[in-house]
Design a protein around this motif. Structure first.
Motif, PDB file in Angstrom:
ATOM      1  N   GLY A 139      54.009  23.570  53.284  1.00 34.97           N
ATOM      2  CA  GLY A 139      52.657  23.678  53.820  1.00 34.97           C
ATOM      3  C   GLY A 139      51.690  24.207  52.796  1.00 34.97           C
ATOM      4  N   VAL A 140      50.500  24.557  53.266  1.00 36.18           N
ATOM      5  CA  VAL A 140      49.469  25.134  52.405  1.00 36.18           C
ATOM      6  C   VAL A 140      49.850  26.585  52.120  1.00 36.18           C
ATOM      7  CG1 VAL A 140      47.042  25.747  52.226  1.00 36.18           C
ATOM      8  CG2 VAL A 140      47.715  23.621  53.384  1.00 36.18           C
ATOM      9  N   ALA A 141      49.860  26.941  50.837  1.00 34.19           N
ATOM     10  CA  ALA A 141      50.226  28.294  50.447  1.00 34.19           C
ATOM     11  C   ALA A 141      48.983  29.071  50.056  1.00 34.19           C
ATOM     12  CB  ALA A 141      51.211  28.263  49.277  1.00 34.19           C
ATOM     13  N   GLN A 142      48.946  30.341  50.463  1.00 33.44           N
ATOM     14  CA  GLN A 142      47.833  31.205  50.083  1.00 33.44           C
ATOM     15  C   GLN A 142      48.368  32.558  49.643  1.00 33.44           C
ATOM     16  OE1 GLN A 142      45.112  30.066  53.827  1.00 33.44           O
ATOM     17  NE2 GLN A 142      44.038  31.325  52.296  1.00 33.44           N
ATOM     18  N   SER A 143      47.652  33.171  48.712  1.00 36.27           N
ATOM     19  CA  SER A 143      47.985  34.542  48.328  1.00 36.27           C
ATOM     20  C   SER A 143      46.726  35.241  47.827  1.00 36.27           C
ATOM     21  CB  SER A 143      49.063  34.560  47.250  1.00 36.27           C
ATOM     22  OG  SER A 143      48.558  34.021  46.027  1.00 36.27           O
ATOM     23  N   PRO A 144      46.649  36.579  47.963  1.00 36.56           N
ATOM     24  CA  PRO A 144      47.598  37.386  48.706  1.00 36.56           C
ATOM     25  C   PRO A 144      47.421  37.194  50.205  1.00 36.56           C
ATOM     26  CG  PRO A 144      45.731  38.719  48.058  1.00 36.56           C
ATOM     27  CD  PRO A 144      45.489  37.366  47.461  1.00 36.56           C
ATOM     28  N   ARG A 145      48.280  37.778  51.002  1.00 36.20           N
ATOM     29  CA  ARG A 145      48.130  37.694  52.451  1.00 36.20           C
ATOM     30  C   ARG A 145      47.156  38.743  52.958  1.00 36.20           C
ATOM     31  NH1 ARG A 145      51.672  35.254  55.707  1.00 36.20           N
ATOM     32  NH2 ARG A 145      49.914  35.600  57.139  1.00 36.20           N
ATOM     33  N   TYR A 146      47.130  39.865  52.296  1.00 32.84           N
ATOM     34  CA  TYR A 146      46.248  40.957  52.694  1.00 32.84           C
ATOM     35  C   TYR A 146      45.634  41.580  51.446  1.00 32.84           C
ATOM     36  CZ  TYR A 146      49.128  40.513  56.875  1.00 32.84           C
ATOM     37  OH  TYR A 146      49.804  40.017  57.963  1.00 32.84           O
ATOM     38  N   LYS A 147      44.397  42.027  51.596  1.00 34.12           N
ATOM     39  CA  LYS A 147      43.719  42.681  50.481  1.00 34.12           C
ATOM     40  C   LYS A 147      42.718  43.670  51.038  1.00 34.12           C
ATOM     41  CE  LYS A 147      42.995  42.855  45.973  1.00 34.12           C
ATOM     42  NZ  LYS A 147      44.062  43.159  44.986  1.00 34.12           N
ATOM     43  N   ILE A 148      42.756  44.888  50.497  1.00 30.92           N
ATOM     44  CA  ILE A 148      41.777  45.910  50.863  1.00 30.92           C
ATOM     45  C   ILE A 148      41.048  46.317  49.599  1.00 30.92           C
ATOM     46  CG2 ILE A 148      41.413  48.206  51.845  1.00 30.92           C
ATOM     47  CD1 ILE A 148      44.047  47.859  53.378  1.00 30.92           C
ATOM     48  N   ILE A 149      39.720  46.241  49.619  1.00 35.54           N
ATOM     49  CA  ILE A 149      38.922  46.631  48.463  1.00 35.54           C
ATOM     50  C   ILE A 149      37.727  47.436  48.938  1.00 35.54           C
ATOM     51  CG2 ILE A 149      39.593  44.618  47.099  1.00 35.54           C
ATOM     52  CD1 ILE A 149      36.843  43.409  47.739  1.00 35.54           C
ATOM     53  N   GLU A 150      37.087  48.121  47.992  1.00 29.47           N
ATOM     54  CA  GLU A 150      35.865  48.836  48.317  1.00 29.47           C
ATOM     55  C   GLU A 150      34.671  47.922  48.066  1.00 29.47           C
ATOM     56  OE1 GLU A 150      37.477  53.329  47.218  1.00 29.47           O
ATOM     57  OE2 GLU A 150      35.887  52.409  46.037  1.00 29.47           O
ATOM     58  N   VAL A 175      37.100  40.317  44.182  1.00 30.68           N
ATOM     59  CA  VAL A 175      38.406  39.902  44.700  1.00 30.68           C
ATOM     60  C   VAL A 175      38.536  38.395  44.527  1.00 30.68           C
ATOM     61  CG1 VAL A 175      37.549  39.592  47.072  1.00 30.68           C
ATOM     62  CG2 VAL A 175      39.978  40.098  46.682  1.00 30.68           C
ATOM     63  N   ALA A 176      39.776  37.943  44.387  1.00 30.62           N
ATOM     64  CA  ALA A 176      40.022  36.507  44.256  1.00 30.62           C
ATOM     65  C   ALA A 176      41.186  36.102  45.145  1.00 30.62           C
ATOM     66  CB  ALA A 176      40.313  36.143  42.806  1.00 30.62           C
ATOM     67  N   PHE A 177      41.054  34.921  45.735  1.00 35.77           N
ATOM     68  CA  PHE A 177      42.099  34.366  46.586  1.00 35.77           C
ATOM     69  C   PHE A 177      42.568  33.048  45.977  1.00 35.77           C
ATOM     70  CE2 PHE A 177      40.597  37.541  49.216  1.00 35.77           C
ATOM     71  CZ  PHE A 177      39.331  37.319  49.720  1.00 35.77           C
ATOM     72  N   TRP A 178      43.833  32.774  46.184  1.00 43.72           N
ATOM     73  CA  TRP A 178      44.415  31.557  45.619  1.00 43.72           C
ATOM     74  C   TRP A 178      44.967  30.663  46.715  1.00 43.72           C
ATOM     75  CZ3 TRP A 178      49.645  30.112  45.806  1.00 43.72           C
ATOM     76  CH2 TRP A 178      50.003  29.013  44.994  1.00 43.72           C
ATOM     77  N   THR A 204      40.817  28.542  43.643  1.00 44.37           N
ATOM     78  CA  THR A 204      40.575  29.969  43.799  1.00 44.37           C
ATOM     79  C   THR A 204      39.181  30.188  44.389  1.00 44.37           C
ATOM     80  OG1 THR A 204      39.747  30.119  41.538  1.00 44.37           O
ATOM     81  CG2 THR A 204      42.061  30.664  41.904  1.00 44.37           C
ATOM     82  N   LEU A 205      39.084  31.181  45.226  1.00 50.64           N
ATOM     83  CA  LEU A 205      37.821  31.615  45.814  1.00 50.64           C
ATOM     84  C   LEU A 205      37.591  33.050  45.387  1.00 50.64           C
ATOM     85  CD1 LEU A 205      35.465  31.095  47.916  1.00 50.64           C
ATOM     86  CD2 LEU A 205      36.975  32.130  49.601  1.00 50.64           C
ATOM     87  N   LYS A 206      36.419  33.330  44.845  1.00 43.58           N
ATOM     88  CA  LYS A 206      36.125  34.661  44.346  1.00 43.58           C
ATOM     89  C   LYS A 206      34.903  35.245  45.056  1.00 43.58           C
ATOM     90  CE  LYS A 206      37.971  33.686  39.738  1.00 43.58           C
ATOM     91  NZ  LYS A 206      37.678  33.596  38.283  1.00 43.58           N
ATOM     92  N   ILE A 207      34.942  36.542  45.254  1.00 37.62           N
ATOM     93  CA  ILE A 207      33.795  37.269  45.804  1.00 37.62           C
ATOM     94  C   ILE A 207      33.469  38.398  44.821  1.00 37.62           C
ATOM     95  CG2 ILE A 207      32.832  38.501  47.767  1.00 37.62           C
ATOM     96  CD1 ILE A 207      35.088  37.385  49.488  1.00 37.62           C
ATOM     97  N   GLN A 208      32.209  38.417  44.383  1.00 37.64           N
ATOM     98  CA  GLN A 208      31.795  39.447  43.433  1.00 37.64           C
ATOM     99  C   GLN A 208      30.290  39.636  43.485  1.00 37.64           C
ATOM    100  OE1 GLN A 208      32.720  38.535  39.327  1.00 37.64           O
ATOM    101  NE2 GLN A 208      32.297  40.617  38.637  1.00 37.64           N
TER     102      GLN A 208
END
Lengths: 113, 114
Positions: free
Chosen positions: B3-14, B19-22, B76-80
């Motif tokens: 199936g579609v893979a994503q990582s990480p599964r959880y992320k906590i940031i201030e 942050v980046a998602f794959w 990848t999706l990034k938030i900054q």
């Protein structure tokens, strides 16, 4: 502007009975509709769909009905089983043009023994 | 079929951090989508790729969000910088080219911004 609405946030049904989940839409350009099922900590899973050229589509225990004049569709689950307990999302799109799925806010179904 | 893979599964940031998602879509799926699902709402499309080209990014907050799909496979999706209101589950989905009606979703990444 909520183009796809699921007005019942939750539904509780006894095992073996029928579950009816409702969905309304406002955009008359939508001509393809889908239902997704989502378990906790998992992504949504495609369940069943219907094109606007039909008013009913059936797949096993799941039937979707479409009333274009009322801009309303419903998902019937018969008989309901405990494993059906999940959040159900209705989604709509245009078969031509933008490929975007517009989702409703979801209905949490709980099937109890 | 994987199936579609994503990582990480959880992320906590201030807030104000990045942050980046794959996402790795199903093999052979040319179309890739990123959705944002805020608690109590349905998924909202952020960006859609066809191979490595952007088809729709009309709802992507481009001042802080960016996405890429190099080589038309992984994305990848990034938030900054991140804001509190970015707390949500970020879902990746893919579909076959020419068959856009059924999208297959990954498990999502739950982001909490404190």
């Amino acid at each position: 502007d909520q183009q796809v609405k699921q007005n019942s946030p939750s539904l509780s049904v006894q095992e073996g009975r029928i579950s009816i989940l409702n969905c309304d839409y406002t955009n008359s350009m939508f001509d393809y509709f889908l239902w997704y099922k989502k378990y906790p900590a998992e992504g949504p899973t495609f369940l069943i769909s219907i094109s606007s050229i039909k008013d009913k589509n059936e797949d096993g225990r799941f039937t979707v009905f479409l009333n274009k004049s009322a801009k309303h569709l419903s998902l019937h689950i018969v008989p309901s089983q405990p494993g059906d307990s999940a959040v159900y999302f209705c989604a709509a799109k245009r078969s031509r043009g933008p490929d975007k799925l517009i989702f409703g806010t979801g209905t949490r179904l709980q099937v109890f023994p | 079929e994987a199936g579609v893979a994503q990582s990480p599964r959880y992320k906590i940031i201030e807030k104000r951090q990045s942050v980046a998602f794959w996402c790795n879509p199903i093999s052979g799926h040319a179309t890739l989508y990123w959705y944002q699902q805020i608690l109590g709402q349905g998924p909202k499309l952020l960006i859609q790729f066809q191979n490595n080209g952007v088809v729709d990014d009309s709802q992507l907050p481009k001042d802080r969000f960016s996405a890429e799909r190099l080589k038309g496979v992984d994305s990848t999706l990034k938030i900054q910088p991140a804001k509190l209101e970015d707390s949500a589950v970020y879902l990746c989905a893919s579909s076959l080219s020419g068959s856009p009606f059924e999208q297959y979703f990954g498990p999502g990444t739950r982001l909490t911004v404190t």
